[in-house]
Design an enzyme around this catalytic site. Structure first.
Site, mmCIF file in Angstrom:
data_model
loop_
_atom_site.group_PDB
_atom_site.id
_atom_site.type_symbol
_atom_site.label_atom_id
_atom_site.label_comp_id
_atom_site.label_asym_id
_atom_site.label_seq_id
_atom_site.Cartn_x
_atom_site.Cartn_y
_atom_site.Cartn_z
ATOM 1 C CE LYS A 179 -4.371 1.310 2.065
ATOM 2 N NZ LYS A 179 -5.491 0.896 2.877
ATOM 3 C CD GLU B 247 -19.820 -1.458 8.087
ATOM 4 O OE1 GLU B 247 -19.978 -2.588 7.565
ATOM 5 O OE2 GLU B 247 -18.937 -0.672 7.713
ATOM 6 N NE ARG C 4 -23.101 -3.354 2.877
ATOM 7 C CZ ARG C 4 -21.896 -3.647 2.435
ATOM 8 N NH1 ARG C 4 -21.011 -4.171 3.240
ATOM 9 N NH2 ARG C 4 -21.567 -3.417 1.194
HETATM 10 C C1 LIG Z 1 -19.260 -1.306 4.268
HETATM 11 C C2 LIG Z 1 -18.073 -0.390 4.360
HETATM 12 N N1 LIG Z 1 -17.563 -0.079 5.576
HETATM 13 C C3 LIG Z 1 -16.494 0.745 5.661
HETATM 14 C C4 LIG Z 1 -15.920 1.271 4.543
HETATM 15 C C5 LIG Z 1 -14.766 2.255 4.661
HETATM 16 N N2 LIG Z 1 -13.570 1.782 3.990
HETATM 17 C C6 LIG Z 1 -13.205 2.192 2.773
HETATM 18 S S1 LIG Z 1 -11.817 1.479 2.220
HETATM 19 C C7 LIG Z 1 -11.643 0.609 3.648
HETATM 20 C C8 LIG Z 1 -10.484 -0.326 3.819
HETATM 21 C C9 LIG Z 1 -10.462 -1.334 2.750
HETATM 22 O O1 LIG Z 1 -9.355 -2.164 2.931
HETATM 23 P P1 LIG Z 1 -8.950 -3.157 1.787
HETATM 24 O O2 LIG Z 1 -10.147 -3.764 1.183
HETATM 25 O O3 LIG Z 1 -7.928 -4.072 2.313
HETATM 26 O O4 LIG Z 1 -8.340 -2.199 0.671
HETATM 27 P P2 LIG Z 1 -7.042 -1.273 0.740
HETATM 28 O O5 LIG Z 1 -7.520 0.105 1.027
HETATM 29 O O6 LIG Z 1 -6.137 -1.796 1.810
HETATM 30 O O7 LIG Z 1 -6.454 -1.381 -0.614
HETATM 31 C C10 LIG Z 1 -12.682 0.895 4.541
HETATM 32 C C11 LIG Z 1 -12.806 0.349 5.886
HETATM 33 C C12 LIG Z 1 -16.499 0.934 3.308
HETATM 34 N N3 LIG Z 1 -16.043 1.427 2.169
HETATM 35 N N4 LIG Z 1 -17.552 0.111 3.246
#
Ligand SMILES: Cc1ncc(C[n+]2csc(CCOP(=O)(O)OP(=O)(O)O)c2C)c(N)n1
Length: 653
Positions: free
Chosen positions: A285, A371, A399
């Site tokens: 990342k 959630e 959610r």
């Molecule tokens: C249902 C939901 N809850 C919280 C989020 C907030 N959110 C956006 S990106 C993220 C992290 C995602 O991590 P990952 O899938 O590993 O992708 P990365 O950013 O590490 O590439 C979160 C918690 C979301 N988009 N959707």
């Protein structure tokens, strides 16, 4: 940034151009893409580290697959910028997240290469399974790819999708983009499991080694053929788990997610695999910029920033955010009450809940992107005697709707939900607006709905909510708290006639009845109107449920029942606060025609800055003043005998 400075990228108008580039040019193209992403996010803010990590995956996918005939489904979609750059959107890229510009998430209205407008985690596998099944039934020869992050795949919905994907009888590739990070640290056993897989040899190698090992045993060849269980046991010891294979998906990897030739080779191999498969790809990342790799949480989605040598200076917001106000409030509350526990679903920084962690590590819980689980867990904790506060963005609370209904409200458990980003969210756009929380919360029997208008009020609201014997929700926006309290301090109470509102300003020509933070704009609008000689009052409603019955009785009777009332809310006007006021008026036989509802219209609002969005929907002070002027003129134009009166129509019963 000048577009011409990107020698290679400026020649890529579609993936067809990319496919013509010699392989040895791709690393240079990757570098240019990183530069464009970094410069644009530096100027506009947005998702940085996740996109820096997916550059090579996007390059390799677009070399191998034939999008948009082949299907590409993004999970969350916050990591799709490199894909936008390769699919004809490089010239518009400087407009990213700006009003009228490119969206920060996939958006089908922007390009046929984006299939779904997404921003919530966990959906890509299910939509991919759906498209795969449909294409199969409709005899379309397509390849289907879902790209999902390691933190998003733990989501309940993603697991439901995986469970079903295993039953597919055709190609479908799930690319697991594993950077071992969520926005913050990933949570839970699955994160540990993936970490374990990351450091083991590739699964294929293990399989090969196991077979070789068995062949060395006398009669090993026969054993390997007959004794599946022995083989499986050894395999699990060397490469434990393999949940994916047990779910019916072929598992490959882990492979290096920054090795373009390696990825191309693997995608080519898996493209023609006639079965559902997971390719586990290890990425970094923030790749390309040391400072982003070193602090992927800060650079997950930074505000605009500038790079000064090896220092990065992120623009500081002015003012104090509602999030910071909440963070201090919950810490204070936790100090006073040892039953208070804080829960976040993967948003410890975004919600401010993180502030609780160092002070009360045992009373702080991050469930990961779950959630529904966070809500049901809060219900369990409450039942067992704790007072959980769940801090969550309004858009993600959706959610947990069913758990709010069944596990919380149906049991009448006093869980407090603090919902941040309630209302318009600005440049994240349509996928993130908290536009409908009241809509689904209002219908829950026993639910108490509160919205403070300034920081002092937020603290009061929290105090009340943790003293209640019923579930409650406190909503506040992605914005700053007013620098000063908006009005006199008065207690937050619920009496027989409802939750007590407070009057911020008296007015004889009309009244803004504002819910939550919109009271600030309403006060500004009232000041504008005062300059024109119009006297418009402002009431800070505080409660959407139960409404202040006494205040409403007085308001509907004002001026002999001809006083225009303008409800103001940072929420859809459909089934929001204003609708609650109209329902109340109808029930009490007041004249509901006096009410003008001001809020979000019945359409999705695109990305822009929050002030631009407020202006667009008429919730800025000038827009509110315009609506008030119109309502006053309308009331004055009605001849006295026909004027709406507070007739207090005969009660039906
Ligand atoms: C249902 C939901 N809850 C919280 C989020 C907030 N959110 C956006 S990106 C993220 C992290 C995602 O991590 P990952 O899938 O590993 O992708 P990365 O950013 O590490 O590439 C979160 C918690 C979301 N988009 N959707």
């Amino acid at each position: 940034m000048t577009l011409s400075s990107h020698k290679l990228l400026s020649t890529i108008h579609s993936p067809a151009d990319l496919k013509k580039l010699p392989l040895d040019q791709l690393p240079l193209l990757a570098q240019e893409m990183r530069e464009v992403i970094m410069t644009t996010v530096g100027a506009n803010g947005g998702h940085l580290a996740p996109n820096l990590g997916t550059v090579e995956i996007c390059l390799a996918m677009n070399v191998v697959f034939n999008f948009p005939v082949d299907r590409l489904l993004w999970d969350v979609g916050h990591q799709c910028y490199p894909h936008k750059l390769l699919t004809g959107r490089y010239p518009q890229f400087p407009s990213l997240r700006k009003k009228g510009g490119l969206c920060g998430f996939p958006d089908p209205s922007e390009s046929p290469y984006d299939l779904f407008a997404v921003g919530h985690a966990g959906t890509s596998i299910s939509t991919a399974v759906g498209m795969a099944r449909a294409d199969q039934l409709l005899h379309k020869d397509t390849k289907v790819v879902a790209l999902v992050g390691d933190a998003s795949i733990v989501n309940g919905l993603a697991f439901e999708g995986l469970n079903n994907a295993g039953t597919l009888k055709r190609q479908m590739l799930i690319i697991l983009n594993d950077n071992s990070m969520s926005i913050s640290e990933p949570q839970g056993a699955f994160a540990n499991y993936l970490e374990h897989l990351r450091v083991t040899t590739t699964y294929e190698e293990v399989k090969k080694r196991v077979t070789q090992l068995l062949e060395q045993i006398p009669y090993g060849q026969q054993i390997s053929n007959v004794s599946y269980h022995i083989k499986q046991g050894i395999k699990n010891t060397l490469a434990p788990g393999h949940i994916f294979e047990d779910l019916g998906l072929k598992y490959f990897g882990p492979v290096d997610g920054h090795d373009i030739p390696g990825l191309i080779e693997k995608f080519n191999e898996l493209k023609d695999l006639n079965a559902p498969a997971v390719l586990h790809v290890k990425t970094v990342k923030g790749k390309g910029y040391e400072w982003a790799c070193d602090d992927p949480t800060t650079f997950h989605s930074p505000k605009p920033f500038r790079v000064e040598g090896c220092r990065v200076v992120i623009e500081k917001g002015t003012g104090r955010s509602w999030t910071n106000a909440f963070a201090d409030a919950i810490v204070n509350l936790a100090k006073k009450n040892d039953k208070i526990v804080g829960i976040t679903a993967a948003m410890p920084d975004g919600t401010g809940m993180i502030k609780l962690k160092p002070l009360f590590p045992d009373r702080y819980f991050d469930t990961g992107i779950c959630e529904s689980h966070a809500t049901a867990m809060a219900a369990g904790m409450t039942k067992a005697g704790l007072r959980p506060i769940v801090a969550v963005y309004s858009t993600f609370l959706q959610r947990a709707f069913d758990q709010i209904f069944q596990e919380v409200c149906l049991q009448n458990l006093p869980v407090t939900f603090c919902i941040d980003r309630a209302g318009l969210v600005g440049d994240d756009g349509a996928v993130h607006h908290g536009f409908c929380d009241l809509t689904f919360l209002k219908a829950q029997p026993g639910m108490v709905l509160l919205a403070p208008s300034d920081e002092k009020e937020l603290n009061r609201a929290l105090d009340l909510s943790v003293a209640l014997e019923s579930p409650s929700v406190i909503r506040y926006p992605r914005d700053n708290v007013p620098p000063e309290p908006l009005g006199e301090d008065s207690p937050w109470t619920i009496t027989k006639t409802g939750g007590k509102s407070r009057t911020l300003r008296q007015g004889t020509d009309a009244t803004f009845l504002a819910y939550g933070s919109t009271a600030w704009q309403a006060l500004d609008a009232a000041k504008l109107l005062e300059n024109e000689g119009l006297s418009v009052g402002v009431i800070d409603a505080r409660f959407c449920k139960p409404l202040d019955g006494e205040m409403l009785k007085t308001l509907f009777a004002k001026n002999g029942g001809g006083h225009p009332i303008l409800t103001v809310e940072d929420h859809s006007i459909i089934n929001g606060f204003g609708s609650a006021v109209i329902e109340h008026a109808q029930e009490k036989r007041y004249d509901a025609r006096l009410v003008t509802r001001l809020g979000l219209p019945d359409r999705f609002i695109k990305h822009a800055s929050r002030p631009e969005q407020f202006k667009e929907v008429g919730l800025d002070p000038a827009g509110l003043a315009r609506s008030a002027r119109a309502a006053i003129e309308e009331a004055r134009a009605i001849p006295t005998e026909a004027a709406p009166t507070n007739r207090t129509l005969p009660q039906m019963r």
